[in-house]
Scaffold this active site. Structure first.
Site, short mmCIF file in Angstrom:
data_model
loop_
_atom_site.label_atom_id
_atom_site.label_comp_id
_atom_site.label_asym_id
_atom_site.label_seq_id
_atom_site.Cartn_x
_atom_site.Cartn_y
_atom_site.Cartn_z
N HIS A 76 22.18 -7.43 8.41
CA HIS A 76 21.57 -6.96 7.16
C HIS A 76 22.58 -6.58 6.08
CE1 HIS A 76 17.71 -4.92 5.40
NE2 HIS A 76 18.03 -6.06 4.81
N ASN B 131 18.19 5.48 8.89
CA ASN B 131 17.47 6.20 7.85
C ASN B 131 16.30 6.93 8.50
OD1 ASN B 131 16.82 2.91 7.06
ND2 ASN B 131 15.12 4.15 7.80
N HIS C 65 12.16 -0.46 13.93
CA HIS C 65 11.69 -1.01 12.66
C HIS C 65 10.40 -1.80 12.87
CE1 HIS C 65 11.74 -3.25 8.88
NE2 HIS C 65 12.80 -2.57 8.46
N LYS D 88 11.34 7.37 5.16
CA LYS D 88 12.21 6.24 4.79
C LYS D 88 12.01 5.86 3.33
CE LYS D 88 13.01 1.33 5.71
NZ LYS D 88 12.71 0.16 6.56
N ASP E 202 17.04 1.82 14.28
CA ASP E 202 16.52 1.39 12.98
C ASP E 202 15.20 2.10 12.68
OD1 ASP E 202 15.88 -0.05 10.68
OD2 ASP E 202 16.54 -1.95 11.52
N ASP E 203 15.14 2.81 11.55
CA ASP E 203 13.92 3.52 11.11
C ASP E 203 13.46 4.56 12.13
OD1 ASP E 203 14.06 1.74 9.03
OD2 ASP E 203 12.05 0.93 9.26
N CYS F 1 18.05 0.56 4.98
CA CYS F 1 18.92 -0.15 5.93
C CYS F 1 20.28 -0.58 5.39
CB CYS F 1 18.18 -1.38 6.46
SG CYS F 1 16.57 -1.05 7.19
#
Length: 505
Positions: free
Chosen positions: A137, A283, A222, A300, A43-44, A81
């Site tokens: 999500h 992302n 994240h 992002k 994530d991220d 996301c």
């Protein structure tokens, strides 16, 4: 005659029984021979933040897995996301699911539409056990939208987009689930570690004769910036003047170790020998929270390369020897995983789904064949419009709308507001380039093959290419469904639900 008849009937029955038994055995073998698929989503995670992209952050596990597999170096995701996850689960662009704008917030009554067939639902048709560990999500305002109602046999993780890594609380609401039950006994347990432990339990308890689909979307890396001190400590001297980068690096290191622990369990159980491990980020990195996407432009939540070009690789002992340790430069998008896994790996078909935007790229990965993909629609967001932007003459597409498209060598961005630059790696001493941007310019064009870092805007030099790309965007927009972006619902507040985030309608 009668005895002969009986003999014939008995013979036919025996033959029929044998045939059915053979068919059952064949079916079992076909099911068990389908590979296990382990799909890991970071994530991220910044493009620069993996060892083999030159980062000072050490990622020995990911480097080894990628180095012994196939690195995907022309691989794209969405800039935030929810859109990436929706396309991963459906194989369809977000303009076709109504999720064109933003992410699904915990308090909004929105979710991946129920008429979309999800990847785990499709894999269950081919005998797969389906398990999810990590971040969902994709909406949860009604019971029918949660993971165990969307094709997963089990779910362990959280519904929303972000939360505290240790308490698992977001804005006074606990968000941690074991299937559909609230999991209250994981306070002060770091998510990357607990997710790895649960994934290992899934692997250890799995029936080897059944193909496994294990989806592990980590919370890391994240925001918020949190990691156990032991993982942060080594980076205090590496990034002495950047505390955010220190913590972020610790988060990466912990995730890397967690993936190593999962992989070791696959090996010890024997599942590894028939497994395909897919790694992707959702992302680009969030530079405000320690991430870095150098040498790409942007971050992002932007449609520049730093927001959408991703770290990705495939690792498997099933890959042909000639592609092991190679770098793949075929055009691949996150929406391609749905048909690639269903058709390319599970040897199934995608009948029963809505028209897919993804392609089966397994021949590209396993044989380095040319990608069937020639374009990527990065997005068309009808909600985000630059009101004072300049229009493009004779265009059938409103260039004030935030959108981006890659077609062949060309990439166009519209609805751009302000200048998005390059952020050099922390403590690198690199001074990034800053472009001259024309005031009120909202359209940018790049030869993305020759200029992957988006240095040279060619919109003024090649207006005819801009016209052609805008026409393509207009045609895509004709296929879009209405954007669903509801207002917050006060009834979602955890205070009405025992201090827990969960379905409220």
């Amino acid at each position: 005659m009668r005895s002969t008849f009986n003999f014939t009937v008995m013979g036919n029955l025996a033959g029929l029984i044998f045939a059915l038994a053979s068919l059952a055995v064949s079916s079992t073998l076909a099911t068990s021979s389908r590979p296990h698929v382990i799909l890991i989503l970071a994530d991220d995670y910044g493009f620069h933040d993996i060892g083999y992209h030159g980062s000072k952050i050490k990622t020995p596990v990911l480097d080894k897995l990628a180095g012994e597999g196939v690195k995907l170096e022309k691989y794209y995701v969405q800039p935030i996301c929810t859109p990436t996850r929706s396309q991963l689960m459906t194989g369809r662009y977000q303009i076709h699911t109504g999720l064109q704008h933003g992410v699904i917030r915990p308090w909004t009554p929105n979710a991946l539409p129920l008429d979309e067939v999800t990847l785990p639902q499709k894999l269950k048709e081919y005998g797969y056990a389906t398990h999810m560990v990590g971040k969902w999500h994709l909406g949860f305002y009604k019971e029918e939208f949660v993971p165990i109602k969307r094709g997963f046999d089990t779910f362990f993780g959280y519904y929303t987009g972000s939360e505290d890594y240790l308490t698992h609380i977001r804005e006074d609401g606990l968000d941690f689930r074991d299937n559909d039950k609230v999991a209250t006994n994981y306070n002060n347990t770091y998510s990357s570690i607990v997710f790895a432990e649960h994934a290992k339990k899934v692997v250890l308890g799995h029936n080897k004769s059944q193909p496994l689909f294990l989806y592990i979307p980590f919370q890391a890396v994240h925001a918020p910036l949190e990691a156990p001190a032991s993982y942060i400590e080594p980076y205090k001297t590496v990034f002495p003047d950047d505390e955010s980068r220190q913590i972020y690096a610790g988060m990466v290191a912990c995730m890397d170790e967690a993936i190593g622990n999962i992989t070791s369990t696959l090996q010890s159980t024997g599942l590894y020998d028939n497994s395909v491990i897919i790694f992707s980020t959702d992302n680009g990195g969030q530079v405000k929270a320690g991430g870095n996407n150098w040498p790409l432009r942007g971050w992002k939540d932007t449609l520049w390369e730093g927001g959408v070009r991703a770290v990705g690789f495939v690792h498997s002992p099933l890959l042909p020897k000639q592609v092991l340790g190679t770098v793949n430069h075929q055009l691949i998008h996150v929406s391609d995983w749905f048909p690639t896994i269903v058709e390319g790996l599970a040897k199934g078909d995608t009948k029963g789904t809505k028209p897919l935007d993804g392609y089966n790229v397994w021949p590209c990965i396993s044989e380095n064949k040319a990608s069937p993909r020639k374009e990527i629609l990065h997005n068309i967001d009808p909600v985000t419009v630059i009101k004072d932007g300049k229009k493009w003459k004779n265009s059938t597409f409103d260039v004030r709308v935030r959108a981006a498209l890659r077609s062949g060598d060309w990439k166009i961005l519209t609805g751009v507001k302000g200048s998005v630059n390059w952020i050099a790696p922390p403590s690198s001493g690199i001074v990034p380039f800053y472009p001259n941007v024309v005031k009120d310019q909202v359209v940018f064009l790049f030869n993305i093959t020759a200029d992957p870092n988006e240095y040279n805007d060619l919109s003024g030099k090649y207006p005819e290419v801009v016209d052609s790309m805008l026409e393509k965007l207009a045609n895509y927009n004709k296929t879009a469904v209405p954007c669903v972006h509801p207002l917050p619902d006060p009834k979602s507040d955890p205070k009405f639900h025992g201090g827990v985030w969960g379905p409220w309608q």
